[in-house]
Design a protein around this motif. Sequence first.
Motif, mmCIF file in Angstrom:
data_model
loop_
_atom_site.group_PDB
_atom_site.id
_atom_site.type_symbol
_atom_site.label_atom_id
_atom_site.label_comp_id
_atom_site.label_asym_id
_atom_site.label_seq_id
_atom_site.Cartn_x
_atom_site.Cartn_y
_atom_site.Cartn_z
ATOM 1 N N LYS A 1 40.970 -4.784 16.697
ATOM 2 C CA LYS A 1 39.675 -4.405 16.497
ATOM 3 C C LYS A 1 38.827 -3.676 17.478
ATOM 4 O O LYS A 1 39.438 -4.021 18.546
ATOM 5 C CB LYS A 1 38.635 -5.820 16.123
ATOM 6 C CG LYS A 1 38.945 -6.360 14.845
ATOM 7 C CD LYS A 1 37.968 -7.652 14.762
ATOM 8 C CE LYS A 1 38.058 -8.561 13.459
ATOM 9 N NZ LYS A 1 39.360 -9.483 13.681
ATOM 10 N N GLY A 2 37.752 -2.873 17.267
ATOM 11 C CA GLY A 2 37.147 -2.005 18.190
ATOM 12 C C GLY A 2 35.803 -2.219 18.018
ATOM 13 O O GLY A 2 35.303 -2.316 17.068
ATOM 14 N N TYR A 3 34.962 -2.385 19.199
ATOM 15 C CA TYR A 3 33.436 -2.631 19.324
ATOM 16 C C TYR A 3 32.676 -1.606 20.178
ATOM 17 O O TYR A 3 33.333 -1.623 21.517
ATOM 18 C CB TYR A 3 33.142 -4.043 19.515
ATOM 19 C CG TYR A 3 33.780 -4.908 18.466
ATOM 20 C CD1 TYR A 3 33.123 -5.718 17.588
ATOM 21 C CD2 TYR A 3 35.128 -5.398 18.785
ATOM 22 C CE1 TYR A 3 33.846 -6.518 16.739
ATOM 23 C CE2 TYR A 3 35.685 -6.437 18.092
ATOM 24 C CZ TYR A 3 34.725 -6.884 16.880
ATOM 25 O OH TYR A 3 35.366 -8.146 16.534
ATOM 26 N N ASP B 1 30.388 2.082 15.018
ATOM 27 C CA ASP B 1 30.126 0.878 15.782
ATOM 28 C C ASP B 1 31.120 -0.116 15.914
ATOM 29 O O ASP B 1 31.252 -0.733 17.092
ATOM 30 C CB ASP B 1 28.817 0.263 15.191
ATOM 31 C CG ASP B 1 27.543 1.136 15.181
ATOM 32 O OD1 ASP B 1 27.298 1.509 16.338
ATOM 33 O OD2 ASP B 1 27.238 1.321 14.289
ATOM 34 N N VAL B 2 31.877 -0.315 15.098
ATOM 35 C CA VAL B 2 32.935 -1.467 14.827
ATOM 36 C C VAL B 2 34.152 -0.639 14.085
ATOM 37 O O VAL B 2 33.923 -0.168 12.992
ATOM 38 C CB VAL B 2 32.580 -2.520 14.070
ATOM 39 C CG1 VAL B 2 33.785 -3.652 14.324
ATOM 40 C CG2 VAL B 2 31.451 -3.285 14.945
ATOM 41 N N VAL B 3 35.361 -0.722 14.593
ATOM 42 C CA VAL B 3 36.488 -0.296 13.696
ATOM 43 C C VAL B 3 37.577 -1.600 13.579
ATOM 44 O O VAL B 3 37.756 -2.234 14.581
ATOM 45 C CB VAL B 3 37.279 0.585 14.964
ATOM 46 C CG1 VAL B 3 38.365 1.261 13.886
ATOM 47 C CG2 VAL B 3 36.413 1.843 15.268
ATOM 48 N N LEU B 4 38.087 -1.717 12.539
ATOM 49 C CA LEU B 4 38.834 -2.970 12.147
ATOM 50 C C LEU B 4 39.970 -2.594 11.543
ATOM 51 O O LEU B 4 40.371 -1.736 10.922
ATOM 52 C CB LEU B 4 38.237 -3.718 11.039
ATOM 53 C CG LEU B 4 36.636 -4.052 11.050
ATOM 54 C CD1 LEU B 4 36.108 -4.741 9.970
ATOM 55 C CD2 LEU B 4 36.503 -4.995 12.305
ATOM 56 N N THR C 1 44.656 4.454 19.797
ATOM 57 C CA THR C 1 44.383 6.013 20.004
ATOM 58 C C THR C 1 43.628 6.457 18.802
ATOM 59 O O THR C 1 42.256 7.012 18.579
ATOM 60 C CB THR C 1 45.216 6.873 20.003
ATOM 61 O OG1 THR C 1 46.262 6.793 19.117
ATOM 62 C CG2 THR C 1 46.008 6.866 21.228
ATOM 63 N N GLN C 2 43.940 5.540 17.380
ATOM 64 C CA GLN C 2 42.913 5.712 16.246
ATOM 65 C C GLN C 2 41.936 4.910 16.417
ATOM 66 O O GLN C 2 40.551 5.333 16.013
ATOM 67 C CB GLN C 2 43.840 5.267 15.167
ATOM 68 C CG GLN C 2 44.963 6.015 14.828
ATOM 69 C CD GLN C 2 45.934 5.509 13.663
ATOM 70 O OE1 GLN C 2 45.543 5.245 12.725
ATOM 71 N NE2 GLN C 2 47.095 5.054 13.967
ATOM 72 N N PHE C 3 41.530 3.825 17.222
ATOM 73 C CA PHE C 3 40.549 3.255 17.184
ATOM 74 C C PHE C 3 39.453 3.639 18.038
ATOM 75 O O PHE C 3 38.191 4.012 17.907
ATOM 76 C CB PHE C 3 40.944 1.657 17.801
ATOM 77 C CG PHE C 3 41.362 0.718 16.653
ATOM 78 C CD1 PHE C 3 40.556 0.012 16.196
ATOM 79 C CD2 PHE C 3 42.744 1.112 16.158
ATOM 80 C CE1 PHE C 3 41.352 -0.869 14.873
ATOM 81 C CE2 PHE C 3 43.326 0.262 15.258
ATOM 82 C CZ PHE C 3 42.503 -0.694 14.430
#
Length: 214
Positions: A143-145, A108-111, A97-99
């Motif tokens: 990770k999120g993209y 753009d990217v979440v790490l 949920t945070q990502f």
Amino acid sequence: MDRSRIALVVPALNEGTTIARVVASAGRHASVVVVDDGSTDATATLACEAGAIVVSHGVNRGYDAALNTGFAEAASRGFAAVVTLDADGQHDPSLVTQFIAALEDGADVVLGVRNKRPRFAEHLFGLYTRLRFGIADPLCGLKGYRIDVYRALGHFDSYGSVGTELMLFAARRGLRIMQVPFRVGYRTDAPRFGRRLSANHRILRAMVISWGRA
């Protein structure tokens, strides 16, 4: 961002003891795509029964290949973003949920940034990326993209990057990157991916190749 357009890509190799729980929990937040990387147990069946989209490799092809397949599947289905998540339960699925929120906020990217890293090579790679890009934990599997980042590179991995090539591609192009600290859970048995190879060797090799592309 419509949550139905976010795919949670989960690479899995013989994770029958945890995969159903991970899928059921993660599936509350977005669509789950499990890549069964040649498992010899019931990983694929259990993931499907729990509600995941399942793509299977006939033989074990490795962590990066599993993520390549997962991203390709997500792109072909029209998802707008991908969050990668481990199948072993070390990543609390509620963290996604945070990502998702960070992606909705324009990242753009979440790490993910773990509270601990078990290998010497992880600390060394992290030192390089922290000094070069301000990235604290390049090897975290959470990770999120945005899918546009994946489409711009054309693949997730091309050299056995241990899940870092697409992240570094984004960093080198000055895309917006956000980082989310979290506490990693425990698994009771050995990691499935990379069991036959020295993990430190794989990480150091990926770091050297990445350095050469800087």
